[in-house]
Enzyme design. Structure first.
Site, PDB file in Angstrom:
ATOM      1  N   HIS A   1     -11.505  -2.471   6.241  1.00 17.05           N
ATOM      2  CA  HIS A   1     -10.431  -2.030   6.562  1.00 17.05           C
ATOM      3  C   HIS A   1     -10.075  -0.878   7.541  1.00 17.05           C
ATOM      4  CE1 HIS A   1      -9.447  -4.220   2.715  1.00 17.05           C
ATOM      5  NE2 HIS A   1      -8.119  -3.504   2.707  1.00 17.05           N
TER       6      HIS A   1
ATOM      7  N   GLU B   1     -10.480 -18.116   1.577  1.00 17.25           N
ATOM      8  CA  GLU B   1     -10.777 -17.088   0.515  1.00 17.25           C
ATOM      9  C   GLU B   1      -9.891 -17.070  -0.743  1.00 17.25           C
ATOM     10  OE1 GLU B   1     -11.690 -13.173   2.290  1.00 17.25           O
ATOM     11  OE2 GLU B   1     -11.317 -11.984   0.549  1.00 17.25           O
TER      12      GLU B   1
ATOM     13  N   TYR C   1      -9.420  -7.618  10.309  1.00 15.85           N
ATOM     14  CA  TYR C   1      -8.579  -7.759   8.961  1.00 15.85           C
ATOM     15  C   TYR C   1      -7.174  -7.555   9.176  1.00 15.85           C
ATOM     16  CZ  TYR C   1      -8.563  -7.766   3.936  1.00 15.85           C
ATOM     17  OH  TYR C   1      -8.233  -7.944   2.369  1.00 15.85           O
TER      18      TYR C   1
ATOM     19  N   LYS D   1      -5.028 -11.144   5.401  1.00 15.35           N
ATOM     20  CA  LYS D   1      -4.578 -11.002   4.191  1.00 15.35           C
ATOM     21  C   LYS D   1      -3.144 -11.780   3.722  1.00 15.35           C
ATOM     22  CE  LYS D   1      -6.001  -9.205   1.434  1.00 15.35           C
ATOM     23  NZ  LYS D   1      -7.003  -9.784   0.139  1.00 15.35           N
TER      24      LYS D   1
ATOM     25  N   ARG E   1      -4.282   3.588  -7.582  1.00 18.10           N
ATOM     26  CA  ARG E   1      -3.598   2.794  -6.759  1.00 18.10           C
ATOM     27  C   ARG E   1      -2.482   1.775  -7.569  1.00 18.10           C
ATOM     28  NH1 ARG E   1      -6.508  -1.840  -2.795  1.00 18.10           N
ATOM     29  NH2 ARG E   1      -4.486  -2.860  -2.401  1.00 18.10           N
TER      30      ARG E   1
ATOM     31  N   ASN F   1     -13.923 -12.688  -3.592  1.00 16.07           N
ATOM     32  CA  ASN F   1     -14.218 -11.254  -4.277  1.00 16.07           C
ATOM     33  C   ASN F   1     -13.441 -11.260  -5.629  1.00 16.07           C
ATOM     34  OD1 ASN F   1     -11.938 -10.806  -2.083  1.00 16.07           O
ATOM     35  ND2 ASN F   1     -11.699  -9.448  -3.648  1.00 16.07           N
TER      36      ASN F   1
ATOM     37  N   HIS G   1     -16.889  -7.805   1.121  1.00 18.08           N
ATOM     38  CA  HIS G   1     -15.458  -7.615   0.862  1.00 18.08           C
ATOM     39  C   HIS G   1     -15.417  -5.972   1.277  1.00 18.08           C
ATOM     40  CE1 HIS G   1     -12.870  -5.429  -2.023  1.00 18.08           C
ATOM     41  NE2 HIS G   1     -11.985  -6.325  -1.940  1.00 18.08           N
ATOM     42  N   SER G   2     -14.099  -5.674   1.367  1.00 19.56           N
ATOM     43  CA  SER G   2     -13.762  -4.266   1.546  1.00 19.56           C
ATOM     44  C   SER G   2     -12.267  -3.731   1.177  1.00 19.56           C
ATOM     45  CB  SER G   2     -13.682  -3.698   3.048  1.00 19.56           C
ATOM     46  OG  SER G   2     -12.581  -3.625   3.586  1.00 19.56           O
ATOM     47  N   ASN G   3     -12.150  -2.404   0.887  1.00 17.79           N
ATOM     48  CA  ASN G   3     -10.816  -1.934   0.728  1.00 17.79           C
ATOM     49  C   ASN G   3     -10.743  -0.738   1.634  1.00 17.79           C
ATOM     50  OD1 ASN G   3      -9.239  -2.651  -1.435  1.00 17.79           O
ATOM     51  ND2 ASN G   3     -11.057  -2.506  -2.664  1.00 17.79           N
TER      52      ASN G   3
ATOM     53  N   ASP H   1      -6.917 -15.151   3.098  1.00 19.97           N
ATOM     54  CA  ASP H   1      -6.966 -14.712   1.681  1.00 19.97           C
ATOM     55  C   ASP H   1      -5.749 -14.538   0.854  1.00 19.97           C
ATOM     56  OD1 ASP H   1      -7.984 -13.667  -0.540  1.00 19.97           O
ATOM     57  OD2 ASP H   1      -8.507 -11.756   0.279  1.00 19.97           O
ATOM     58  N   PRO H   2      -5.435 -15.574   0.120  1.00 20.87           N
ATOM     59  CA  PRO H   2      -4.039 -15.580  -0.702  1.00 20.87           C
ATOM     60  C   PRO H   2      -4.414 -14.691  -1.895  1.00 20.87           C
ATOM     61  CG  PRO H   2      -4.482 -17.739  -0.011  1.00 20.87           C
ATOM     62  CD  PRO H   2      -5.573 -17.042   0.107  1.00 20.87           C
ATOM     63  N   ASN H   3      -5.422 -14.214  -2.087  1.00 23.80           N
ATOM     64  CA  ASN H   3      -5.672 -13.338  -3.292  1.00 23.80           C
ATOM     65  C   ASN H   3      -5.262 -13.881  -4.681  1.00 23.80           C
ATOM     66  OD1 ASN H   3      -5.384  -9.941  -1.680  1.00 23.80           O
ATOM     67  ND2 ASN H   3      -7.047 -10.896  -2.998  1.00 23.80           N
TER      68      ASN H   3
ATOM     69  N   HIS I   1       0.768  -1.122   0.008  1.00 16.99           N
ATOM     70  CA  HIS I   1      -0.032  -0.235  -0.136  1.00 16.99           C
ATOM     71  C   HIS I   1       0.839   1.054   0.043  1.00 16.99           C
ATOM     72  CE1 HIS I   1      -4.083  -1.601   1.561  1.00 16.99           C
ATOM     73  NE2 HIS I   1      -3.588  -2.528   1.025  1.00 16.99           N
TER      74      HIS I   1
ATOM     75  N   ASP J   1     -19.846  -6.599  -2.406  1.00 16.66           N
ATOM     76  CA  ASP J   1     -19.144  -5.148  -2.244  1.00 16.66           C
ATOM     77  C   ASP J   1     -20.107  -4.168  -3.153  1.00 16.66           C
ATOM     78  OD1 ASP J   1     -17.709  -2.796  -2.274  1.00 16.66           O
ATOM     79  OD2 ASP J   1     -15.868  -3.557  -1.938  1.00 16.66           O
TER      80      ASP J   1
ATOM     81  N   LYS K   1      -9.497 -12.336   9.910  1.00 16.81           N
ATOM     82  CA  LYS K   1      -9.266 -12.768   8.674  1.00 16.81           C
ATOM     83  C   LYS K   1      -7.790 -12.240   8.422  1.00 16.81           C
ATOM     84  CE  LYS K   1      -9.524 -10.934   3.843  1.00 16.81           C
ATOM     85  NZ  LYS K   1     -10.560 -10.528   2.935  1.00 16.81           N
TER      86      LYS K   1
END
Ligand code: GKR
Ligand code: MG
Length: 433
Positions: free
Chosen positions: A360, A257, A147, A203, A413, A280, A331-333, A232-234, A31, A304, A201
């Site tokens: 978040h 996730e 999170y 990330k 981003r 998500n 889900h969130s950001n 959540d390994p995305n 980030h 979301d 959770k």
């Protein structure tokens, strides 16, 4: 009795803002010191204001600016017409969901921004909270999950990787590095102590899977079997990796996730692992639903409202999930209180809410609503009962955060670029382990 003409949109204000964000790690990198959001305010011809907040991105802001002329003069109650006008101008979605953990599609975010602000106005006109406009309140408090993020030391914002030595409590703890299982457990304890979260959770997708799975077992050891856990390994894991570690974590996970990329791979993992799969990333729009149902790609869709096209679309999604036996969560950001208010109204209206929602919010310290930061009680937020969203814009804070936007120079981003500042040459890989 003649029906009354609804209030009409007369002004639309689009304000990009930059909010302090710590150096959090994820599958796509790091980030930036600021996360971007866009605040939209609609004002009607009779002076009623409605607000919304969406992820910030210059392309989306430019599209919203084009939408201004199209929307001026439209009735805020006529959300169908508003949607039709926007679809006619922007056509179908041209941008793909993409491979990164966040969604950059344009049209769904525009729908959401305008719809939520209209709902805020409709609530004020009718004297009812948004949850009532979504069909009524199913619960008084909406539970959220802790999170956790792997992170570098640092407070974000002007401090970047530096810290404020005078910070106390969670404000101090969130500055600490978390780069191994012990760091993750310490972060979880501090976050749960402050917010009272009852689910956790992590990330993932940052370190090789063994380390992240060890972190999950360390959380289980620290919090016991009554605290539901998710990781959540995305979508960074290969199918065989997800099956191996998914099986190992079966006794401790509430859900897994997005372990792998794409509906087909998710379906394959789902057949082999008993733990429910959530997403998500692979089922993110109504067009994705038929194939999801056909092949069985997940058990739980993480909705979301920002990228499912608004609050009413999210209620439609809830109906589809109920019909086809999918669970629904959220889900969130990185976000502030206008988004949180909308998430809480939606969470309160959903017919079923078996899972605590993502947020978040603990990672943010700024706020743009006059009531200040939302309070959590035992990990839950009380549903606002005032008309509309129940939150008002703090114009001074909006001006300050807009100045942050102008000063920070970010326009979208890009976690890969931020990561390269720390690890030169680092590149995003859509499947890593
Ligand atoms: O904030 O770094 C992040 C997350 O990775 C976010 O962008 C994801 O969209 O929270 C998200 C997720 O559950 O995938
Ligand atoms: Mg996710």
């Amino acid at each position: 009795m003649q029906p009354k003409a609804g209030p009409r949109i007369s002004q639309i204000h689009i304000t990009p803002i930059a909010i302090v964000d710590p150096p959090l790690l994820n599958a796509a990198g790091l980030h930036a010191p600021y996360a971007l959001r866009t605040v939209v305010e609609l004002v009607t011809d009779d002076g009623i204001s409605g607000i919304s907040e969406i992820p910030g991105n210059r392309d989306i802001d430019e599209a919203l600016a084009i939408a201004k002329d199209l929307l001026t003069g439209l009735d805020v109650f006529n959300l169908n017409e508003i949607r039709q006008v926007l679809s006619a101008r922007f056509g179908t979605e041209t941008i793909k969901r993409g491979e990164t953990p966040w969604d950059q599609r344009k049209l769904v975010h525009i729908f959401s921004a305008i719809e939520v602000a209209c709902m805020d106005i409709i609530g004020k006109v009718t004297g009812r909270p948004v949850v009532d406009l979504l069909g009524g309140k199913m619960r008084d408090r909406v539970p959220f999950s802790a999170y956790l993020f792997y992170k570098y030391e640092g407070a974000g914002g002007k401090l970047g990787f530096g810290i404020d030595p005078d910070a106390t409590g969670w404000a101090s703890a969130r500055q600490a590095a978390a780069l191994d299982p012990a760091g993750v457990v310490a972060q979880a304890k501090a976050m749960c102590a402050e917010f009272g979260f009852q689910s956790i959770k992590l990330k993932g997708g940052v370190f090789e899977p063994r380390q992240e799975v060890d972190a999950m077992f360390a959380l289980r050891e620290a919090f016991g079997p009554d605290v539901p856990l998710r990781v959540d390994p995305n979508a960074l894991w290969k199918v065989e990796t997800a099956i191996q570690y998914g099986k190992e974590m079966e006794p401790i996970l509430e859900y897994l996730e997005d372990p792998v990329r794409g509906q087909e791979n998710m379906a394959e993992v789902r057949k082999a692992v008993k733990t429910p799969l959530a997403t998500n990333m692979c089922t993110t729009s109504f067009e994705d639903i038929p194939n999801s149902i056909r092949i069985g790609s997940e058990d739980i869709i993480l909705s979301d409202h920002h990228f499912w096209g608004g609050l009413r679309s999210s209620m439609t999604l809830a109906g589809i999930c109920e019909t086809f036996g999918r669970g629904l969560s959220m889900h969130s950001n990185s976000h502030l209180g206008i988004s949180l208010a909308a998430m809480v109204h939606l969470g309160a209206a959903l017919p079923q809410l078996p899972y605590a929602l993502d947020t978040h919010y603990p990672w943010q310290s700024d706020e743009i609503i006059t009531q200040g930061r939302f309070q959590f009680e035992d990990g839950a937020v009380v549903v606002p009962s005032e008309p509309g969203l129940g939150v008002e814009l703090d114009r001074q804070a909006l001006a300050t955060l807009h100045q942050n936007y102008l000063d920070c120079g970010l326009t979208k981003r890009d976690d890969e670029v931020e990561m390269q500042k720390v690890q030169p040459g680092w590149t995003f890989q859509s499947v890593r382990w």
